[in-house]
Structure formats: C-alpha cells, structure tokens
Scaffold this motif. Sequence first.
Motif, mmCIF file in Angstrom:
data_model
loop_
_atom_site.group_PDB
_atom_site.id
_atom_site.type_symbol
_atom_site.label_atom_id
_atom_site.label_comp_id
_atom_site.label_asym_id
_atom_site.label_seq_id
_atom_site.Cartn_x
_atom_site.Cartn_y
_atom_site.Cartn_z
ATOM 1 N N GLN A 69 0.736 -1.126 0.165
ATOM 2 C CA GLN A 69 0.093 -0.276 -0.180
ATOM 3 C C GLN A 69 0.932 1.487 -0.355
ATOM 4 N N THR A 70 2.329 1.320 1.220
ATOM 5 C CA THR A 70 3.079 2.012 1.340
ATOM 6 C C THR A 70 3.289 2.368 -0.959
ATOM 7 N N LEU A 71 3.974 2.153 -1.237
ATOM 8 C CA LEU A 71 4.390 1.570 -2.578
ATOM 9 C C LEU A 71 3.250 1.733 -3.759
ATOM 10 N N ARG A 72 2.522 1.760 -3.397
ATOM 11 C CA ARG A 72 1.057 1.815 -4.333
ATOM 12 C C ARG A 72 0.628 3.670 -4.349
ATOM 13 N N SER A 73 0.630 3.528 -2.798
ATOM 14 C CA SER A 73 0.725 5.420 -3.286
ATOM 15 C C SER A 73 2.444 6.361 -3.292
ATOM 16 N N ALA A 74 2.660 5.613 -3.358
ATOM 17 C CA ALA A 74 4.203 6.321 -3.225
ATOM 18 C C ALA A 74 4.583 6.945 -4.600
ATOM 19 N N THR A 75 5.514 8.643 -4.668
ATOM 20 C CA THR A 75 5.561 8.914 -6.120
ATOM 21 C C THR A 75 7.379 8.574 -6.598
ATOM 22 N N SER A 76 7.872 8.582 -5.903
ATOM 23 C CA SER A 76 9.280 7.574 -6.164
ATOM 24 C C SER A 76 10.056 5.978 -5.078
ATOM 25 N N SER A 162 7.960 -21.948 9.503
ATOM 26 C CA SER A 162 8.182 -20.084 8.764
ATOM 27 C C SER A 162 7.217 -20.030 7.109
ATOM 28 N N GLN A 163 7.272 -19.683 6.756
ATOM 29 C CA GLN A 163 7.058 -19.377 5.623
ATOM 30 C C GLN A 163 7.678 -18.343 4.802
ATOM 31 N N ALA A 164 7.090 -18.046 3.281
ATOM 32 C CA ALA A 164 7.625 -17.501 2.574
ATOM 33 C C ALA A 164 6.844 -16.264 2.254
ATOM 34 N N PHE A 165 7.226 -15.512 2.020
ATOM 35 C CA PHE A 165 6.037 -14.722 1.725
ATOM 36 C C PHE A 165 6.633 -13.892 0.423
ATOM 37 N N THR A 166 5.919 -13.165 -0.676
ATOM 38 C CA THR A 166 5.905 -12.929 -2.407
ATOM 39 C C THR A 166 4.747 -12.013 -2.363
ATOM 40 N N ALA A 167 5.234 -10.643 -2.690
ATOM 41 C CA ALA A 167 4.078 -9.514 -3.967
ATOM 42 C C ALA A 167 5.211 -8.527 -4.204
ATOM 43 N N ALA A 168 4.025 -8.127 -5.366
ATOM 44 C CA ALA A 168 4.584 -7.041 -6.115
ATOM 45 C C ALA A 168 3.669 -5.960 -5.696
ATOM 46 N N ALA A 169 4.391 -4.614 -6.147
ATOM 47 C CA ALA A 169 3.719 -3.513 -6.511
ATOM 48 C C ALA A 169 3.839 -2.511 -7.288
ATOM 49 N N SER A 170 2.884 -1.767 -8.064
ATOM 50 C CA SER A 170 3.175 -1.008 -9.297
ATOM 51 C C SER A 170 3.153 0.453 -8.661
ATOM 52 N N LEU A 171 3.774 1.329 -8.365
ATOM 53 C CA LEU A 171 3.533 3.092 -8.394
ATOM 54 C C LEU A 171 2.331 3.354 -9.100
ATOM 55 N N ARG A 172 1.538 3.764 -9.006
ATOM 56 C CA ARG A 172 0.618 4.466 -9.371
ATOM 57 C C ARG A 172 0.892 5.779 -9.608
ATOM 58 N N GLN A 173 0.527 6.718 -11.015
ATOM 59 C CA GLN A 173 1.564 7.812 -11.332
ATOM 60 C C GLN A 173 0.410 8.363 -12.376
#
Length: 173
Positions: A69-76, A162-173
Amino acid sequence: MITALFFRNNAHKQAGLTLLELLLYVSLASIALLVFFSMYQLVIQSRQKSYNLVEVNWQGVQIIQHVTQTLRSATSVNLLPSSSDDEITIIDNNTDSVRFYYEDGQLWEQVNNNDPLPLTNNLIQMTDLEFHNVSRGSAPSSINLEFTLVSVGNTDSAYHYSQAFTAAASLRQ
C-alpha cells in the motif's frame, strides 16, 4: 443354625475390598489418567503449532499489505544498490520519506528520519528480505518484495513454523 452362621460370615466377608480388587481399580485409574494427560499434552502441542502458524501468516499478510500500500501510493522509490537489497526508501504524495529495512531479524519502518518502528513482534523473526525492481525501465515503477518469517516464540524446534512471502506492487503514476 449352622447355615445361618455360614451366610452371615460370607456377607461380612463381601463388605470390603480384596487386595486384588484394589490393585485392579488403581491400575485402571492409572491407565485412565495416563491417557488423559497424553491427550492433554497433544492438545497443548497442537494449539502451540496452530498459534505459530496463524501468527506467522497474519504478520506476513499485514507486512505485505502495509508495504505494498505504501508502494502504490508512492511518487518515487529509491532502491539501494544490489549489494544490499534489503532496504527501500519510498517517497509518497505528501513528500514523506518512508524507509523499510531489515535488521536483527525484524522489519523496521522509519518515517521522515523519526525513530524506527518494528513491523514484526518478538515472536516472529524475519530471515530474509529482498526488494527488486522488476520494471523494464531504469526508474522503478514495479517492485517485487520477498521475505521469510519464522516463529521463534517457543524454544522447542518442533513448534517452529516458517513461511515465505512474495508480493509485487506498482507505483500509481
């Protein structure tokens, strides 16, 4: 008269417990207690394993949601060089600088050079954290996040999860 005396003595003998009956009752009670405490121990172990599983998964999902969520709302986004891919700095729309980094088995968040806050508790240890730029251009617009969480709340290794987690996020531009 002899018959009446004989029956009265037999009735008197039947009023108490013999040693054999007493041993039988004690052994049956011991077996029942052994079964009860064995089942109790299994229930406690199962509860601890379930708690560790839920704690690891809950914290993993919370971390993914918060960071993405922080990544998606980022400008850079500023990724450090590939030699230390366990840190990322994010600039959001309010020009706040948010830094996520891995140190001493915990994920930390630092906003605008304030005191950092841990995003994991002392029951969970992060064993790996990686941020990768997966966008095609040089400017990071799509970030991949990978980490592993391990429960360490109990010293018995049978309870560790133990558990491995993976996620991807794109910046909203």
